[in-house]
Design a protein around this motif. Structure first.
Motif, PDB file in Angstrom:
ATOM      1  N   LEU A 161       3.314   8.979  -9.970  1.00 43.18           N
ATOM      2  CA  LEU A 161       3.225   8.495  -8.593  1.00 43.18           C
ATOM      3  C   LEU A 161       4.554   7.935  -8.112  1.00 43.18           C
ATOM      4  O   LEU A 161       4.917   8.065  -6.948  1.00 43.18           O
ATOM      5  CB  LEU A 161       2.151   7.405  -8.482  1.00 43.18           C
ATOM      6  CG  LEU A 161       0.701   7.830  -8.731  1.00 43.18           C
ATOM      7  CD1 LEU A 161      -0.217   6.627  -8.584  1.00 43.18           C
ATOM      8  CD2 LEU A 161       0.285   8.930  -7.768  1.00 43.18           C
ATOM      9  N   GLN A 167       0.851  -1.195   0.000  1.00 42.07           N
ATOM     10  CA  GLN A 167       0.000   0.000   0.000  1.00 42.07           C
ATOM     11  C   GLN A 167       0.881   1.238   0.000  1.00 42.07           C
ATOM     12  O   GLN A 167       1.745   1.409   0.866  1.00 42.07           O
ATOM     13  CB  GLN A 167      -0.905  -0.007   1.224  1.00 42.07           C
ATOM     14  CG  GLN A 167      -1.924   1.119   1.245  1.00 42.07           C
ATOM     15  CD  GLN A 167      -3.021   0.922   0.212  1.00 42.07           C
ATOM     16  OE1 GLN A 167      -3.517  -0.179   0.052  1.00 42.07           O
ATOM     17  NE2 GLN A 167      -3.371   1.980  -0.483  1.00 42.07           N
ATOM     18  N   ASN A 225      -8.373   0.687  -3.372  1.00 41.69           N
ATOM     19  CA  ASN A 225      -8.185  -0.092  -4.600  1.00 41.69           C
ATOM     20  C   ASN A 225      -9.508  -0.234  -5.360  1.00 41.69           C
ATOM     21  O   ASN A 225      -9.848  -1.302  -5.866  1.00 41.69           O
ATOM     22  CB  ASN A 225      -7.619  -1.471  -4.266  1.00 41.69           C
ATOM     23  CG  ASN A 225      -8.455  -2.212  -3.239  1.00 41.69           C
ATOM     24  OD1 ASN A 225      -9.387  -1.653  -2.665  1.00 41.69           O
ATOM     25  ND2 ASN A 225      -8.108  -3.462  -3.000  1.00 41.69           N
ATOM     26  N   VAL A 276       1.180   0.127 -10.944  1.00 42.42           N
ATOM     27  CA  VAL A 276      -0.064   0.275 -10.184  1.00 42.42           C
ATOM     28  C   VAL A 276      -0.944  -0.941 -10.425  1.00 42.42           C
ATOM     29  O   VAL A 276      -1.279  -1.264 -11.567  1.00 42.42           O
ATOM     30  CB  VAL A 276      -0.798   1.562 -10.591  1.00 42.42           C
ATOM     31  CG1 VAL A 276      -2.149   1.651  -9.880  1.00 42.42           C
ATOM     32  CG2 VAL A 276       0.048   2.778 -10.262  1.00 42.42           C
ATOM     33  N   GLY A 299       1.940   4.323 -13.309  1.00 44.90           N
ATOM     34  CA  GLY A 299       1.908   5.292 -12.229  1.00 44.90           C
ATOM     35  C   GLY A 299       1.736   6.727 -12.683  1.00 44.90           C
ATOM     36  O   GLY A 299       1.781   7.647 -11.859  1.00 44.90           O
ATOM     37  N   GLU A 347      -1.026   2.205 -15.561  1.00 45.33           N
ATOM     38  CA  GLU A 347      -0.329   1.109 -14.879  1.00 45.33           C
ATOM     39  C   GLU A 347       1.075   1.507 -14.472  1.00 45.33           C
ATOM     40  O   GLU A 347       1.618   1.006 -13.489  1.00 45.33           O
ATOM     41  CB  GLU A 347      -0.292  -0.117 -15.795  1.00 45.33           C
ATOM     42  CG  GLU A 347       0.299  -1.344 -15.131  1.00 45.33           C
ATOM     43  CD  GLU A 347       0.285  -2.553 -16.038  1.00 45.33           C
ATOM     44  OE1 GLU A 347       0.767  -3.628 -15.615  1.00 45.33           O
ATOM     45  OE2 GLU A 347      -0.211  -2.434 -17.177  1.00 45.33           O
ATOM     46  N   SER A 401      -3.033   4.150  -3.833  1.00 42.80           N
ATOM     47  CA  SER A 401      -2.704   3.133  -4.837  1.00 42.80           C
ATOM     48  C   SER A 401      -2.064   1.915  -4.192  1.00 42.80           C
ATOM     49  O   SER A 401      -1.479   1.994  -3.099  1.00 42.80           O
ATOM     50  CB  SER A 401      -1.753   3.703  -5.900  1.00 42.80           C
ATOM     51  OG  SER A 401      -0.556   4.163  -5.307  1.00 42.80           O
ATOM     52  N   ALA A 452      -6.039  -0.041 -12.898  1.00 43.27           N
ATOM     53  CA  ALA A 452      -5.115   0.861 -13.583  1.00 43.27           C
ATOM     54  C   ALA A 452      -5.630   1.155 -14.983  1.00 43.27           C
ATOM     55  O   ALA A 452      -6.074   0.266 -15.708  1.00 43.27           O
ATOM     56  CB  ALA A 452      -3.727   0.236 -13.650  1.00 43.27           C
ATOM     57  N   ALA A 468       0.758  -0.628  -5.068  1.00 42.07           N
ATOM     58  CA  ALA A 468       1.894  -0.747  -5.980  1.00 42.07           C
ATOM     59  C   ALA A 468       2.374  -2.179  -6.075  1.00 42.07           C
ATOM     60  O   ALA A 468       2.366  -2.918  -5.087  1.00 42.07           O
ATOM     61  CB  ALA A 468       3.034   0.154  -5.522  1.00 42.07           C
ATOM     62  N   TRP A 483      -6.126   1.474  -7.709  1.00 40.22           N
ATOM     63  CA  TRP A 483      -6.026   2.798  -7.095  1.00 40.22           C
ATOM     64  C   TRP A 483      -7.409   3.294  -6.723  1.00 40.22           C
ATOM     65  O   TRP A 483      -8.428   2.718  -7.102  1.00 40.22           O
ATOM     66  CB  TRP A 483      -5.323   3.787  -8.029  1.00 40.22           C
ATOM     67  CG  TRP A 483      -6.081   4.064  -9.305  1.00 40.22           C
ATOM     68  CD1 TRP A 483      -6.132   3.277 -10.411  1.00 40.22           C
ATOM     69  CD2 TRP A 483      -6.911   5.197  -9.583  1.00 40.22           C
ATOM     70  NE1 TRP A 483      -6.927   3.831 -11.374  1.00 40.22           N
ATOM     71  CE2 TRP A 483      -7.423   5.021 -10.897  1.00 40.22           C
ATOM     72  CE3 TRP A 483      -7.280   6.326  -8.873  1.00 40.22           C
ATOM     73  CZ2 TRP A 483      -8.276   5.948 -11.494  1.00 40.22           C
ATOM     74  CZ3 TRP A 483      -8.116   7.259  -9.462  1.00 40.22           C
ATOM     75  CH2 TRP A 483      -8.611   7.065 -10.762  1.00 40.22           C
ATOM     76  N   ILE A 526      -4.626  10.494  -4.263  1.00 44.35           N
ATOM     77  CA  ILE A 526      -4.630   9.201  -4.954  1.00 44.35           C
ATOM     78  C   ILE A 526      -4.064   8.145  -4.003  1.00 44.35           C
ATOM     79  O   ILE A 526      -2.941   8.279  -3.504  1.00 44.35           O
ATOM     80  CB  ILE A 526      -3.799   9.240  -6.248  1.00 44.35           C
ATOM     81  CG1 ILE A 526      -4.382  10.266  -7.219  1.00 44.35           C
ATOM     82  CG2 ILE A 526      -3.742   7.859  -6.900  1.00 44.35           C
ATOM     83  CD1 ILE A 526      -3.567  10.425  -8.497  1.00 44.35           C
ATOM     84  N   VAL A 533      -5.304   6.989 -13.713  1.00 48.52           N
ATOM     85  CA  VAL A 533      -3.953   6.576 -13.301  1.00 48.52           C
ATOM     86  C   VAL A 533      -3.572   5.372 -14.139  1.00 48.52           C
ATOM     87  O   VAL A 533      -4.291   4.359 -14.145  1.00 48.52           O
ATOM     88  CB  VAL A 533      -3.888   6.223 -11.802  1.00 48.52           C
ATOM     89  CG1 VAL A 533      -2.481   5.772 -11.427  1.00 48.52           C
ATOM     90  CG2 VAL A 533      -4.295   7.414 -10.956  1.00 48.52           C
TER      91      VAL A 533
END
Length: 379
Positions: free
Chosen positions: A82, A59, A101, A90, A123, A121, A143, A105, A145, A93, A141, A119
């Motif tokens: 990001l 996270q 979530n 990502v 970032g 993929e 996200s 993405a 990751a 998000w 935002i 957003v």
């Protein structure tokens, strides 16, 4: 019928399964420590070593949209990244902490009043609206990751060669070698002469000396630490490498003499008697016949003594102290547990460094271990 050729008894299966379980119980933590020593701090803190080869999910703290806006086709657009440095991607998000979530993405989300946010993929985010965002509070935002597997040698460089606090591990590694190698060689040299004398030389009181050696095997070393340190201070040795070498030698001699004497007693008597008939002295018999034939027992004790001195903490603290210049590896790891409890990459690397040498010594000389332990048990 239980002893029919080709069939294994239930006890045999129990023994084999027990051995497999013991090997697994030792192997899994060691492999885990080895893998963790090459991982980064973020990956160690977010996932176990068994998932080191797969993508890691974590996270990401909320990031508020920021940047200079541009006017494109009648809409105001703000773009940014990001993850400007890392290779993370990502997975999902959101714009609320309750649903971090909520969107996949690449999804374009309508925030109302014609404002959209997306957003990608990689970032990269894009906030678009029909009016300027100047003076407005921009959305945040959240996200999830995904980072690819990452391995590094930086942990070992920090532990062994860095100028930071962790560099003390490198010095402690040298200190431990300085203690362990002489503390293994000196008892072997002394015990070999004593074992030959107790095995093949006739002199009054030999049986009493053998009994005394056996009795010393059960004496706890903790009883002798303080008196021995007082003796060192009285004769001027004090705390230092000489003192810890002599201490380890004294504590290791009973087992060394016992093992070597049992092995030497089992050597063929004809070989030694023929050598003496040919005019060989006891010293020549010892160096040219007994020592070469006693190599399995010497190697067996060397394994035990080296492992004990390498992993020792109590004797080293008593006879060396806690100064950074003389602190051994076990003492350094205790300090790291207190001062670097959150830096698991440093702890994992330091711990693996501490076990790498004993493991290598054991596997190189383990074929002599059983032969040395069984020395003198049968005739």
């Amino acid at each position: 019928m239980d002893n029919i050729a080709g069939r294994k008894s239930a006890l045999n299966w129990v023994v084999q399964i027990s051995v497999v379980l013991l090997v697994a119980a030792w192997l899994f933590p060691t492999v885990g420590l080895f893998v963790s020593s090459f991982r980064t701090a973020d990956q160690i803190s977010t996932s176990g070593w068994w998932s080191a080869l797969s993508k890691q999910e974590r996270q990401v703290p909320a990031i508020r949209v920021a940047g200079e806006e541009e006017l494109r086709d009648g809409r105001y657009v703000i773009e940014g990244e990001l993850f400007p440095v890392t290779d993370a991607t990502v997975g999902a998000w959101g714009t609320s902490s309750r649903e971090p979530n909520a969107y996949e993405a690449g999804a374009v989300v309508d925030l109302g009043d014609g404002v959209t946010l997306t957003v990608s993929e990689t970032g990269r985010f894009e906030l678009s609206g029909p009016e300027s965002f100047a003076g407005e509070r921009l959305p945040r935002i959240f996200s999830l990751a995904e980072t690819p597997p990452e391995f590094t040698f930086e942990n070992y460089r920090n532990v062994l060669f860095s100028s930071t606090a962790a560099s003390g591990v490198g010095q402690s590694f040298i200190n431990t070698l300085t203690v362990a190698i002489p503390a293994t060689i000196i008892p072997i040299l002394i015990a070999a002469f004593a074992a030959y004398a107790l095995a093949w030389m006739e002199f009054p009181g030999r049986a009493l000396l053998v009994a005394a050696v056996v009795g010393l095997l059960v004496v706890p070393l903790q009883l002798a630490l303080i008196p021995l340190l007082q003796l060192h201070n009285a004769v001027g040795i004090g705390k230092g490498y000489l003192g810890v070498w002599l201490a380890h030698t004294g504590f290791g001699l009973p087992l060394a003499i016992y093992l070597l004497r049992n092995y030497m007693v089992g050597l063929p008597r004809d070989i030694i008697e023929n050598a003496k008939v040919d005019g060989a002295t006891d010293f020549q018999v010892f160096t040219k016949i007994v020592l070469p034939l006693s190599f399995p027992a010497l190697a067996s004790f060397a394994i035990f003594q080296f492992l004990w001195t390498w992993n020792d903490l109590l004797v080293a603290l008593v006879f060396l102290g806690t100064d950074d210049e003389t602190l051994v590896l076990t003492g350094r790891l205790v300090n790291l547990l207190g001062s670097r409890g959150g830096q698991w990459e440093i702890l994992a690397t330091s711990a693996f460094v501490s076990i790498a040498v004993p493991v290598a010594v054991f596997f190189l000389m383990q074929r002599f271990l059983v032969r040395g332990l069984l020395a003198g048990s049968v005739k």
